[in-house]
Write an enzyme that holds these catalytic residues in place. Sequence first.
Site: not given
Length: 148
Positions: A11-12, A19, A24, A75, A78, A99, A101, A108
């Site tokens: 998502p996103n 964004r 990012y 990726n 969330a 995985e 990111h 964070r």
Amino acid sequence: MKHAVLILNGPNLNLLGTRQPEVYGTTTLADIEQMCRNKATALGIDVAFQQSNHEGALVDAIHNAIGEYHGIILNAGAYTHTSIALMDAMGSVEVPVIELHLSNIHAREAFRHHSYIAPVAIGQICGFGANGYPLAIDAMMAHLGGDT
């Protein structure tokens, strides 16, 4: 045998480049896909890309990877921190998953420190921005026994 890797974005990530660029970066998802195509060409492998904002579509993509792809770079955005469904899907297929990111999730907010993906992934790459994708391709090829 020519290896094939699925690069799966959650998502996103379709909004990359606009964004939260301070977190990012300004690289778009299309830019990342081109980086990955260039890397794949250099390594002589195939790559495919999927992005969805929907958890079920990501689960379906993981299931559909059986017999189609030798590895998945995920990726999950969330969903990393919330999705038992993605964890179960990855644990149910015999396809290695890395995985990934863009940001360093461990630097964070506290809720981002927990990953449901990590226990069923072969490894995690985070904090290198868009450059994490070619790094993940190298890591997947090393895992699969291909040259990097």
